[in-house]
Structures are given as C-alpha cells and as structure tokens.
Write an enzyme that holds these catalytic residues in place. Structure first.
Site, PDB file in Angstrom:
ATOM      1  N   ASP A 312      11.500  43.004  35.534  1.00  0.00           N
ATOM      2  CA  ASP A 312      11.384  41.583  35.028  1.00  0.00           C
ATOM      3  C   ASP A 312       9.848  41.506  34.973  1.00  0.00           C
ATOM      4  OD1 ASP A 312      11.801  38.589  35.147  1.00  0.00           O
ATOM      5  OD2 ASP A 312      10.938  38.838  37.152  1.00  0.00           O
ATOM      6  N   ASP A 512      12.318  39.554  41.212  1.00  0.00           N
ATOM      7  CA  ASP A 512      11.623  38.725  42.144  1.00  0.00           C
ATOM      8  C   ASP A 512      12.199  37.832  42.763  1.00  0.00           C
ATOM      9  OD1 ASP A 512      11.137  37.395  39.852  1.00  0.00           O
ATOM     10  OD2 ASP A 512       9.111  36.494  40.835  1.00  0.00           O
TER      11      ASP A 512
END
Ligand code: ADP
Ligand code: MG
Length: 630
Positions: A312, A512
C-alpha cells in the site's frame, strides 16, 4: 516421537538416565560381572529407563494410534526376549537420552519467548487525590495516574501527562534506540523508562495493552500449526508402519530375528517430527525479537513461500505523515475558511491526510465547527453537514461520482498538477467544489533497499494505492517497482489481491490498517505495518511493531531459513530410514548399531533445527531513521 515433558519431569528422566548409565558402566567393568547378576541388573535398568517409553506405547495402543514408542518398545522387548540384555539397555539409554535432549531444547525455545516477554511490573506507584501509593497493577482503574521512575518498566499503556524521558521500546519493536517521550505522547506497557520521571495517565492495563496482546498472540502461535507440521507428523506415523513392515519382511525372507529387530529399530527414526515444531518455535521467537509478530506456524510457512509482495502507499511505502503544502480557493473564500471546513469534517478521522489537516489547523489556531451526519467512504473521503451545508472532502473521483461541479478554475488546477507527486484532496460545499488541499508525503528512507532485497529474493513487488496515477507512477519509477495500480478503492484492492492469487501467486499484502483490512485478510499472508493498532493485530497474520520495511525482508529471510531446515530434516529422515532399512535387511546391522543410527540421526535433525535459535547471517540493516512513534 516424544511428548513435551514439563521441566519438573526432567528430574525423573535424569534419574532414570543415571540408573541406566550406571548399569552400563557396571557391565563394562568385567571384574564386576563375576560377582553381580548382570543380566538381572541390565533387565531392571532397561525397565526403569524404558518406563516412560512403555507408558507412552500403551497409551498409543489404547488410542489405537501407531507411534514410535510402540515400535521401539516392541524392539526392546524382543531384544530382551532373545537374551540380549545389554543391547536392550543401550537402546533404552539412547531413547531416553534423545528424549531428554529434545525436551531441553524445546523448553529452551519456550524460555526464549517467555524471556522476550518478561512480565510487566506487578507493583506500581499511583497518585490518587494528591497522594502517592504503591499498589498492585490489577487494582488500577483506567485514568489512574501512574508514576514511573527512571530505569523502571512502564506498567500500563497510556499518555504522558508530565515529565520528559527517553524510553527503550525494544520489548515491543525489537529496536533498542531510545525514543523521546514527553507530555501528550503515548507510551506502551513493557517498554523501559530510561532517564526521567514520567507521570502517565492509564489507558489500558494487563491483557488489554499492546504488550499483553502480543503475549497472547505468541502464546497461541504454537497452536496454529503449520501444514508442514502435519506433513511431518504423517511422515512419522507412516515410518512406524514402514518399520514394522520392513521388520516382518526381513524376518520372513531371512529368518534372522536380529536383523528384523534391527530393521524395527533403525527405520522409524524421525527427526522431522520433533525437529519441525522446534524449528518453528525457534523462528517465531527470533522474529518476535525483531518486532515481527507472527500469529502461528501456518503464517510462517506461507511467508516462506511468498513470491509476490503488494504494498500500500500511504503509511506503508511513505511515512504516512503528510503535510499540507498548499491550500487553493476557487470561489473567493479565504484559505483559512477552506482549511477550517476541512478540519472540522476531519476532526475525528484517523486517516493520515486528516492528521495533516488537523495539524495545519492547530498551527493556524483555527476553531473547529461542529458537524453532523458524517459518512466515511474508505479510499474516497468524507461527507457530512456543517452549518446546514453539505460538505464533501475527498478525491476527484468522489466528486465525479456525486456529480459535483467545479468551475473552469478547478479543471485548470487539476491540469496544472497533472505531473505533481503531491496528493490533492478537494473540498465541496453544496454540490460545488470550493477548494483544494495539497499534501506532500515522503517515501520511507529504507524503502529502496527493502524493495531491492525483496527482488533479490525473487519476489515481484507491486504498488496498490487509492491515490492517483501520477503519484503512483512517480513512486514506481523512483523505487523501480514491477507493477503499479492506482486509484483503487478498498474493494478493488481486495479484488486485485484475489486476481493475483488466482494466477497462482503467493501474495503478501502489506498495509497500514483499517482501510486495508479486507486485502490483508484475503492475501496469502497479510502483514500489518506498525502502529500496533488493534485492527491490524486482528486482521493480519503478521504484524510489524515498527514501521520499518526492512522487517519484511527479515521476516521472509527467517521464514525461508526455517522452511529450508524443515525440508532438509524431512528428506534427511527419509534417506536415513531407507538406507538403514536396506542395511538391516542385508544383515549389516545389529540392534545396537541400529539404535545408534536411529538416535544420532534424530539428534542431528533436532540440532539442525536448534541452529535457528542463533541469529545467523548479517545483522538486519537499520532503517537509518528514528523510530516511528507507535
Ligand atoms: P492509500 O491506498 O494510498 O493508502 P487510501 O485508500 O487511504 O490511500 O485513500 C485514497 C484516497 O482517498 C486518498 O488519496 C484521498 O484522496 C482519499 N481519502 C481517503 N480518506 C480520506 C479522508 N479521510 N479525507 C480526505 N480524503 C480521503
Ligand atoms: Mg493506506
């Protein structure tokens, strides 16, 4: 072949071993033989030494499970029956010795984990009504103020109310450079206060602390067995049948009972059965020390097989602490007003962009307005009402989707920033775009190195981001990523992962937190970066307690080493047993030699696994940046 004895049981095992050893010594000293009934002594010592094995064999028979203890017990009894008391004694000695050594290594494995997670302090100093008192940590209530002196371990998760100190967070992060903590900073239970007195407002105690959660995850990790462990157990079970079959065939063809016993003893040596859990235990301990929390053997094994790493962007490849670099107004409103509206909408949002907006708002001393009817659209933005108007904040696709109009100025603005690497977020009021905010985020210092290393491991590295293509491309070029996918909603991220897996890829998804949770769960292995947020701990198979991308490299390295050791033990066991059986069949083995081969090969494989306790290879590279707050 052995169940895991508790430490207290080692004592009796040791006594047994001493009895057997003494009997062996006596038999070697020929002088005694004349005076002592040696056969009787050998018989007694064999029974004493072999007792745990016989007991387990009976247990196996009762449960109708073919175990190594059964085949070895039969071998010992058969050896006694043909009058070779000395040989039986030696077999018993070897088995006992191997078992003890194995237990010791396994309990050492557990100790490493226990030590790593030394218990939190039980006594704490609390200030209530202006008075300081010592009390038990379990009697604390949330919001109690705990006072922690220099050198002491912090007993609770909380926020610093007063004081300034540097804190060693190694117990959580595996990185032992001190982090400065002062008023308003979060501190975590289990970390060590080094230099100053801290007054901490309690936010979580005991099992609810990040530390407590890590302990329970690691505690359960052993139960989450790796598939390879089941394969190893299966091999162990089939080897017992192999041993029996081989012994029967040997006897049928050679009519030599000694060869048959040798076949029974030599085959069925199974270092992989004991070596596998040990290897996984050692590796879980080692990774935990590095701040890599694995939820179980299964994730560990999958980690070793990863060939595709999907990252990501915000918060994973970048620091995730963007700053507002520019505020644009399209219809005459003051920039402060745009910021005020944006900050009011974002005031309870946890997105990194929200934090940047709120920081800017605080810096400028702007007041927050109340909002209502808030709706969060992950990967797009937020909608709510402020002062009776509908306010939207988010990316351009959100604006498009809601058919929100912008003046020509907006189109010009977008055009100008086509090649910018900054993230832009638009603010709309009552169906019209009134402003835009730009953010700059910084790529993590260690990202380049980590990606280079991942490629060296033969992994394809892919970027998956909700941000726009221009930024994705720029990052893709800078970091030499294999593939990039931009403007992806959480659902599309999830589909992308599924697509890769359907192509047969073994995918590690690194994200995250909250908006990446579906993708983390869908991937072969989900790796949650840092922050130690609860959602991350729950949805990912692996959690990194620091935001350091090199830990991914480290995790792959350790898991691959672990699997290599297990595979070596696996094929080693097969080869040793097959060769041993052949030798026994051809009459080259005595039961004594067979026992020697059996035991020494098992020990060799167990020691091979135990090697994983040591940290071999180069020390992990540090990221070169200070620890990210967790
Ligand atoms: P990434 O995949 O890079 O981590 P996200 O999926 O979190 O990004 O978000 C993608 C885009 O959605 C952001 O670049 C931003 O334009 C918009 N967005 C998401 N959440 C918010 C928010 N709270 N406020 C404003 N914009 C947001
Ligand atoms: Mg993100």
């Amino acid at each position: 072949m052995v169940n895991m004895a508790k430490l207290s049981e080692h004592k009796t095992d040791l006594i047994r071993l001493a009895v057997v050893a003494l009997a062996l010594c006596l038999s070697w000293l020929k002088a005694w033989k004349a005076f002592l009934p040696f056969d009787a002594i050998a018989l007694a010592a064999t029974l004493i030494g072999g007792y745990p094995m016989f007991e387990e064999a009976l247990e196996g028979i009762k449960k109708r499970r073919m175990t190594m203890e059964i085949s070895m017990s039969i071998a010992v009894v058969a050896t006694l029956a043909i009058g070779q008391f000395f040989t039986a004694l030696i077999i018993a000695f070897f088995v006992l010795f191997a078992e003890l050594l194995e237990d010791l290594t396994v309990s050492r494995g557990r100790d490493v984990i226990k030590k790593l997670l030394e218990l939190l302090p039980s006594q704490v100093t609390v200030r209530r009504n202006g008075q300081e008192n010592e009390m038990n940590v379990n009697d604390l209530t949330l919001r109690d103020i705990v006072i922690v002196k220099p050198g002491a371990r912090i007993p609770v998760d909380g926020v610093v109310l007063k004081g300034h100190s540097s804190v060693d967070q190694a117990s959580i992060t595996g990185e032992s450079f001190p982090v400065e903590k002062t008023e308003g900073h979060k501190v975590l239970a289990g970390t060590i206060n080094q230099t100053g007195v801290l007054e901490i407002q309690t936010a979580a105690i005991g099992q609810d602390t990040t530390f407590g959660k890590i302990i329970s995850i690691i505690g359960q990790a052993e139960k989450n067995r790796a598939p390879i462990q089941k394969v190893a157990d299966k091999l162990a079970a089939s080897l017992v049948y192999f041993a029996f079959g081989g012994a029967i065939v040997t006897y049928a063809l050679t009519h030599n009972i000694v060869s048959a016993i040798s076949a029974l003893v030599v085959a069925g040596a199974c270092g992989v059965a004991a070596g596998t859990p040990l290897a996984i235990l050692a590796s879980i301990g080692r990774t935990a020390k590095e701040g890599i929390i694995t939820k179980g053997g299964i994730h560990f094994e999958q980690l070793a097989k990863i060939d595709t790493v999907v990252l990501d962007k915000t918060g994973t490849l970048t620091f995730g602490t963007p700053e507002v670099t520019d505020i644009e107004s399209f219809n005459g409103l003051k920039k402060e007003d745009i910021l005020q509206l944006a900050a009011s909408v974002e005031q309870h949002s946890e997105h990194p962009l929200a934090e940047a907006i709120l920081k800017k708002q605080k810096d400028l001393g702007l007041r927050l307005l109340p909002y209502s009817n808030l709706e969060y659209l992950p990967g797009q933005g937020l909608v709510c009402r402020v002062n009776g108007s509908e306010i939207l904040i988010g990316n351009i696709s959100l604006m498009d989707k809601r058919s929100i109009k912008g003046q020509t100025k907006v189109i010009e603005y977008i055009d100008q920033r086509k090649n910018s690497t900054e993230t832009t977020v638009f603010v709309a009021k009552d169906q019209e775009i009134i402003g835009a905010l730009s953010f700059a985020d910084v790529i993590r210092v260690e990202a380049r190195q980590a990606i280079e290393d991942l490629k060296k491991f033969g992994c394809q590295v892919i970027l998956l981001t909700g941000d726009n293509w221009a930024i994705a491309k720029k990052i893709g070029e800078t970091l030499q990523l294999d593939k990039i996918f931009a403007e992806m909603l959480p659902q599309q991220k999830l589909e992308k992962i599924r697509e890769l897996m359907q192509e047969g890829k073994k995918v590690a998804m690194i994200g995250d937190g909250i908006n990446d949770a579906p993708a983390l769960m869908a991937a072969t292995v989900g790796i949650a970066m840092g922050s130690g947020t609860d959602v991350a701990l729950e949805s990912a198979g692996v959690t990194l307690t620091t935001n350091n991308l090199m830990k991914i490299v480290e995790a792959l390295k350790i898991s691959r080493q672990c699997l290599r050791v297990i595979m070596f033990n696996f094929w080693g066991t097969v080869v040793v047993d097959a060769v041993g059986m052949t030798l026994a069949f051809l009459g080259y083995l005595t039961p004594l030699f067979a026992a020697l081969i059996h035991v020494s090969s098992e020990l060799a494989f167990i020691l091979n696994s135990a090697r994983l306790f040591r940290k071999n290879g180069a020390p992990p590279r540090q990221s070169g940046v200070g620890l990210h707050e967790i």
